[in-house]
Design a protein around this motif. Structure first.
Motif, PDB file in Angstrom:
ATOM      1  N   SER A  93       0.839  -1.207   0.000  1.00  0.00           N
ATOM      2  CA  SER A  93       0.000   0.000   0.000  1.00  0.00           C
ATOM      3  C   SER A  93       0.867   1.247   0.000  1.00  0.00           C
ATOM      4  O   SER A  93       0.611   2.207  -0.760  1.00  0.00           O
ATOM      5  CB  SER A  93      -0.920   0.000   1.230  1.00  0.00           C
ATOM      6  OG  SER A  93      -1.848  -1.061   1.173  1.00  0.00           O
ATOM      7  N   ASP A  97       1.090   4.009  -3.066  1.00  0.00           N
ATOM      8  CA  ASP A  97       0.806   5.436  -2.880  1.00  0.00           C
ATOM      9  C   ASP A  97       1.971   6.284  -3.389  1.00  0.00           C
ATOM     10  O   ASP A  97       1.763   7.320  -4.045  1.00  0.00           O
ATOM     11  CB  ASP A  97       0.546   5.737  -1.398  1.00  0.00           C
ATOM     12  CG  ASP A  97      -0.761   5.149  -0.902  1.00  0.00           C
ATOM     13  OD1 ASP A  97      -1.611   4.800  -1.750  1.00  0.00           O
ATOM     14  OD2 ASP A  97      -0.918   5.015   0.333  1.00  0.00           O
ATOM     15  N   SER A 100       2.020   6.289  -7.148  1.00  0.00           N
ATOM     16  CA  SER A 100       0.976   7.163  -7.713  1.00  0.00           C
ATOM     17  C   SER A 100       1.373   8.629  -7.653  1.00  0.00           C
ATOM     18  O   SER A 100       0.893   9.436  -8.468  1.00  0.00           O
ATOM     19  CB  SER A 100      -0.345   6.957  -6.951  1.00  0.00           C
ATOM     20  OG  SER A 100      -0.795   5.625  -7.072  1.00  0.00           O
ATOM     21  N   SER A 101       2.233   8.994  -6.697  1.00  0.00           N
ATOM     22  CA  SER A 101       2.645  10.391  -6.562  1.00  0.00           C
ATOM     23  C   SER A 101       3.744  10.787  -7.549  1.00  0.00           C
ATOM     24  O   SER A 101       4.043  11.972  -7.693  1.00  0.00           O
ATOM     25  CB  SER A 101       3.130  10.657  -5.131  1.00  0.00           C
ATOM     26  OG  SER A 101       4.371  10.016  -4.892  1.00  0.00           O
TER      27      SER A 101
END
Length: 276
Positions: A93, A97, A100-101
């Motif tokens: 997870s 994240d 995705s950034s």
């Protein structure tokens, strides 16, 4: 929840195991396979790779075997205790994240070693290195496993395309919801390693534990050459008895004595004796 009852997954698992990936083939029991039961399996297709997540159980407890099969047929695998699989799921997870950034790939901003984010997990005598990396083929999460014992430890790894980390995490979550995070197996502290110097050789005795149980690795080091054997904990007693027997025999031979020959008891008085 896990799709253990899926007919499609059952066929996939049969095909997968038919390719010789069953972990029993790596058993260190010298041909005596330890009984192992497969409790569930999942198959993921991520880009050109297939991943199999198998929950297995033996007398030492439960674990997950993650196997990667590339488009060229190359295979690699890592083993995760259930508690380690839960920790890995949480890291997925975090890595997702972070991924995705990130903006679009930029070759000019990639670190020299290609690593964008790294974490490490420790379980017994194994370290799991998690590296989100980028190269000319894209971004991916490499999971590399190495023994903390530096002598003769086996290294394995799988590489998960970054776009598939969430799908991989969700598959792990399903399995962990069904089977929990209790590893089972030995819970105590393992003995420390020992070494023995003989002439120009060094023998290392290291105690370790993996998904198959506790073992002793005996490594012989001479100059730059190294050899090793692995002895499962369940046969240490027999191993000791054989060594003790040889020590006893060699001790008697060095002293010039031999064991007394067994005596034949006299026959009962009423039994007739027959001569040649």
């Amino acid at each position: 929840m896990s799709d253990r009852g899926s007919h499609e997954d059952g066929l996939n698992a049969q095909k997968y195991h038919g390719q010789g990936m069953e972990s029993n083939s790596n058993n260190f029991d010298s041909g005596q396979q330890q009984q192992e039961q497969e409790l569930a399996t999942k198959m993921l297709q991520i880009q050109s790779k297939r991943f199999y997540l198998d929950v297995k159980q033996n007398r030492r407890g439960r674990f997950i075997k993650v196997a990667e099969i590339g488009a060229d047929g190359r295979r690699s695998q890592v083993f995760l205790a259930l508690s380690t699989a839960a920790e890995f799921r949480d890291h997925l997870s975090s890595f997702s994240d972070y991924y995705s950034s990130l903006g679009p790939p930029n070759p000019d901003s990639v670190p020299e070693d290609g690593k964008l984010k790294s974490e490490m997990m420790l379980k017994d005598n194994r370290r799991y290195y998690l590296d989100l990396k980028e190269n000319s083929r894209g971004r991916f999460l490499r999971v590399r496993v190495s023994q903390t014992i530096p002598r003769g430890g086996q290294r394995t790894q799988v590489a998960i395309p970054a776009q598939g980390m969430i799908e991989f995490r969700d598959a792990l979550t399903d399995l962990l919801e069904d089977f929990g995070t209790d590893d089972g197996g030995f819970k105590g502290e393992l003995p420390e390693g020992r070494l023995l110097r003989v002439d120009n050789k060094i023998f290392y005795f290291d105690i370790g534990q993996n998904h198959r149980g506790i073992y002793m690795r005996v490594s012989e080091v001479k100059n730059k050459f190294r050899t090793a054997i692995t002895v499962p904990e369940k046969c240490w007693g027999n191993f000791r008895d054989i060594l003790a027997e040889y020590c006893d025999k060699m001790g008697r031979a060095a002293a010039g004595t031999t064991p007394a020959a067994p005596t034949t008891p006299n026959p009962p008085a009423h039994q007739d004796m027959v001569s040649d």
